[in-house]
Design a protein around this motif. Structure first.
Motif, PDB file in Angstrom:
ATOM      1  N   VAL A  66      -9.669   2.582   1.868  1.00 22.22           N
ATOM      2  CA  VAL A  66      -8.830   3.337   1.152  1.00 22.22           C
ATOM      3  C   VAL A  66      -9.014   3.401  -0.209  1.00 22.22           C
ATOM      4  O   VAL A  66      -8.393   3.964  -0.743  1.00 22.22           O
ATOM      5  N   ASN A  67      -9.767   2.336  -0.982  1.00 21.87           N
ATOM      6  CA  ASN A  67      -9.394   1.518  -2.643  1.00 21.87           C
ATOM      7  C   ASN A  67      -8.194   1.557  -2.944  1.00 21.87           C
ATOM      8  O   ASN A  67      -7.671   1.871  -3.795  1.00 21.87           O
ATOM      9  N   GLY A  68      -7.137   0.561  -1.513  1.00 19.22           N
ATOM     10  CA  GLY A  68      -6.648   0.518  -1.718  1.00 19.22           C
ATOM     11  C   GLY A  68      -5.349  -0.472  -2.932  1.00 19.22           C
ATOM     12  O   GLY A  68      -4.135  -0.655  -2.426  1.00 19.22           O
ATOM     13  N   VAL A 101      -9.249  -2.228   3.137  1.00 23.55           N
ATOM     14  CA  VAL A 101      -8.712  -1.908   1.862  1.00 23.55           C
ATOM     15  C   VAL A 101     -10.143  -1.354   1.222  1.00 23.55           C
ATOM     16  O   VAL A 101      -9.867  -0.364   0.362  1.00 23.55           O
ATOM     17  N   GLU A 152      -0.024  -0.027   1.504  1.00 24.18           N
ATOM     18  CA  GLU A 152      -0.629   0.528   0.413  1.00 24.18           C
ATOM     19  C   GLU A 152       1.211  -0.078  -0.304  1.00 24.18           C
ATOM     20  O   GLU A 152       2.445  -0.302   0.274  1.00 24.18           O
ATOM     21  N   VAL A 208      -2.549  -4.188  -2.260  1.00 21.25           N
ATOM     22  CA  VAL A 208      -2.381  -3.390  -0.423  1.00 21.25           C
ATOM     23  C   VAL A 208      -0.745  -4.721  -1.046  1.00 21.25           C
ATOM     24  O   VAL A 208      -0.836  -5.969  -1.103  1.00 21.25           O
ATOM     25  N   ARG A 228       0.217   4.489   4.335  1.00 15.44           N
ATOM     26  CA  ARG A 228      -0.612   3.963   4.405  1.00 15.44           C
ATOM     27  C   ARG A 228      -0.694   2.218   5.039  1.00 15.44           C
ATOM     28  O   ARG A 228      -0.147   1.274   4.412  1.00 15.44           O
TER      29      ARG A 228
END
Length: 419
Positions: free
Chosen positions: A146-148, A143, A198, A151, A129
Motif C-alpha cells: 500500500v506504500n503506506g 506496508v 493507514e 502506519v 485502509r
C-alpha cells in the motif's frame, strides 16, 4: 414493583451509574467479567453501590451460560456495560435474558477494531485502509503493497491509546509489533494479533451519544487536540466542548449517526473518535459505552447534563429521553478538559495542583493526579498522564488564558515536586 439494573464492569466512568439508579429506588447488580479486575480500573470500583455481585469465573460459553442462569433469578430490566471490558458480556447476557440492548451477534463490530472498519466499508461509509495479522513478515509486506508509511500499529481490542504507535520504517514496525503481539493489554486481554492501519491526516474529534431503540441522541461534540510523542502515537492535549451546530459538527454528527447504526448500536451510550480529513470525516473507533475518565459534574455545568446522566435517563425515564432526540444541546458555559503530560519520571514528593490551579478564574476541578509517594511516568497514552484539569467559564478568552498558564506551570515543573 422495584426495577433492577445490572451493570457489567462498573469501573471508570461506569462507577457513576449505580448511585443514580439507587437514588430512584432501583436494585443494582454488578457483574464482574473476570476473576481479577484490571489494575487500571481497580481504584474506581465501588462494590458498596451494589446489592448483589456476580463474577464470571471462566471466559468460556459454559461459564457464561451458568452466569446468565444465575442472573435470571434477579430478573434485571436492563443489562448495560460500565466500561470497555464489559461490552461483550453485557451484550451476551442481554441476549440470553431478553432485555433491550445491543445484539451479541454484532458484538465484534464494537470491540474488534478491524471488524469495525470493515462494517463501515461494507455500509458505504469512509473507512481506514488496514490489515490484521500475527506475522511481522505479513505486516511488512502489507506496508510495501500500500506504500503506506507512516502506519498506525495497535492492539485489536484495547483502549486509551494502549500500545498504539506511529511507525515510519521497518525497524519501528518490528519494535511496535513485538511490543504488542502475545502481550497482555490494559484491558487484561492477550493480544493474539496486531492491527495495522493507514495514518489519517486531519483534525481529531470526539462525538458522544446515547441511543434508544436504534435512534441516536448526540450528547456532545468535542475537538480532541493531540500531540505526537516519540516511540508512541498521539496523546491528548485538551478537549474543547463545541456548539452542536457548525459546518464541521454537522458533518461529524451525520457520519456518526450512520456509523452507530452500521455497528449495531441500538441502545445505550457510545463514545466515538473521528478524524476530519480533506475528504470528510472518518471513524477512528467507536466504543459502546460511556467516555472514560470524565468529570461529569463539569459537563453538567456546561450543558445541564452529562454522558452519565443521559445514559441513566435513557433507562430511568425513556419518555423524557426520547423527547430530547429532536433538540440539539445548548452550551451554557465554555468547557475545556486539559490532560497533563509528563516528560519526566519519578516519585511525587509534593502535589501542588490544587493550590496553584485553584487560583485560575476558570478552574473547575482536577482528577487523577498522583498523591505523595506515587510515581509519575513519561506520558505515552491515557494511562500514563499525571492528571486531568477541567476549566469552565462563561468567557472563552478566560479559559484560553488559564490553559496557557497551566502549560507554563507544567513546563516549569511547578505542579509536582519529584523526589
Amino acid at each position: 414493583m422495584t426495577k433492577t439494573i445490572c451493570i457489567v464492569d462498573a469501573y471508570s466512568t461506569g462507577a457513576e451509574l449505580a448511585p443514580l439508579f439507587a437514588k430512584e429506588g432501583w436494585n443494582c447488580i454488578h457483574v464482574q467479567s473476570s476473576e481479577s479486575i484490571p489494575l487500571d480500573y481497580l481504584a474506581t470500583y465501588r462494590p458498596l453501590s451494589f446489592k448483589n455481585i456476580l463474577i464470571l469465573r471462566n471466559d468460556d460459553i459454559a461459564a457464561k451460560r451458568e452466569l446468565a442462569d444465575r442472573l435470571k433469578e434477579f430478573a434485571p430490566d436492563f443489562i448495560i456495560p460500565g466500561t470497555e471490558t464489559g461490552v461483550e458480556l453485557a451484550d451476551y447476557l442481554s441476549g440470553e435474558l431478553g432485555t433491550p440492548g445491543n445484539s451479541w451477534q454484532t458484538s465484534a463490530l464494537r470491540r474488534d477494531k478491524y471488524s469495525m472498519q470493515e462494517a463501515l466499508r461494507a455500509g458505504g461509509l469512509r473507512a481506514i485502509r488496514q490489515t490484521v495479522t500475527d506475522s511481522l513478515a505479513e505486516a511488512s509486506q502489507w506496508v510495501k503493497e500500500v506504500n503506506g508509511w507512516p502506519v498506525v500499529v495497535k492492539p485489536l481490542d484495547s483502549a486509551g491509546a494502549d500500545g498504539v504507535r506511529f511507525c515510519h520504517n521497518d525497524g519501528e514496525l518490528a519494535d511496535a509489533f513485538q511490543n504488542i503481539i502475545g502481550k497482555t493489554n490494559r484491558l487484561g486481554l492477550v493480544n493474539r494479533k496486531v492491527l495495522l492501519q493507514e495514518r489519517l491526516i486531519g483534525r481529531q474529534f470526539i462525538v458522544n451519544g446515547v441511543s434508544i431503540n436504534g435512534e441516536h441522541l448526540i450528547s456532545e461534540v468535542w475537538s480532541d487536540d493531540k500531540k505526537e510523542v516519540k516511540n508512541a502515537s498521539l496523546i491528548c492535549e485538551k478537549e474543547v466542548l463545541l456548539p452542536y451546530h457548525g459546518e464541521i459538527q454537522d458533518e461529524l454528527v451525520d457520519y456518526t449517526r450512520q456509523a452507530l447504526t452500521l455497528l449495531g448500536i441500538e441502545n445505550g451510550p457510545s463514545h466515538s473518535e473521528l478524524m476530519m480529513t480533506a475528504t470528510g470525516p472518518v471513524l477512528i473507533e467507536t466504543a459502546a459505552r460511556m467516555q472514560g475518565t470524565i468529570m461529569h459534574s463539569a459537563v453538567i455545568a456546561a450543558l445541564g447534563y452529562s454522558h452519565v446522566t443521559l445514559t441513566a435517563e435513557r433507562y430511568l425515564q425513556p419518555g423524557r429521553f426520547a423527547g430530547r432526540l429532536a433538540a440539539p444541546y445548548q452550551l451554557n458555559k465554555e468547557l475545556f478538559c486539559v490532560t497533563l503530560a509528563s516528560e519526566r519520571e519519578g516519585t511525587v514528593k509534593e502535589n501542588r495542583c490544587e493550590d496553584l490551579l485553584g487560583e485560575l478564574a476558570s478552574f473547575y476541578g482536577v482528577m487523577h493526579t498522583p498523591e505523595k509517594g506515587e510515581r509519575i511516568f513519561c506520558t505515552t497514552d491515557l494511562f500514563t498522564n499525571p492528571g486531568i484539569i477541567y476549566l469552565c467559564h462563561a468567557e472563552l478568552k478566560q479559559i484560553e488564558a488559564d490553559y496557557a498558564a497551566i502549560r507554563n506551570m507544567e513546563k516549569q515543573g511547578s505542579l509536582f515536586e519529584l523526589a
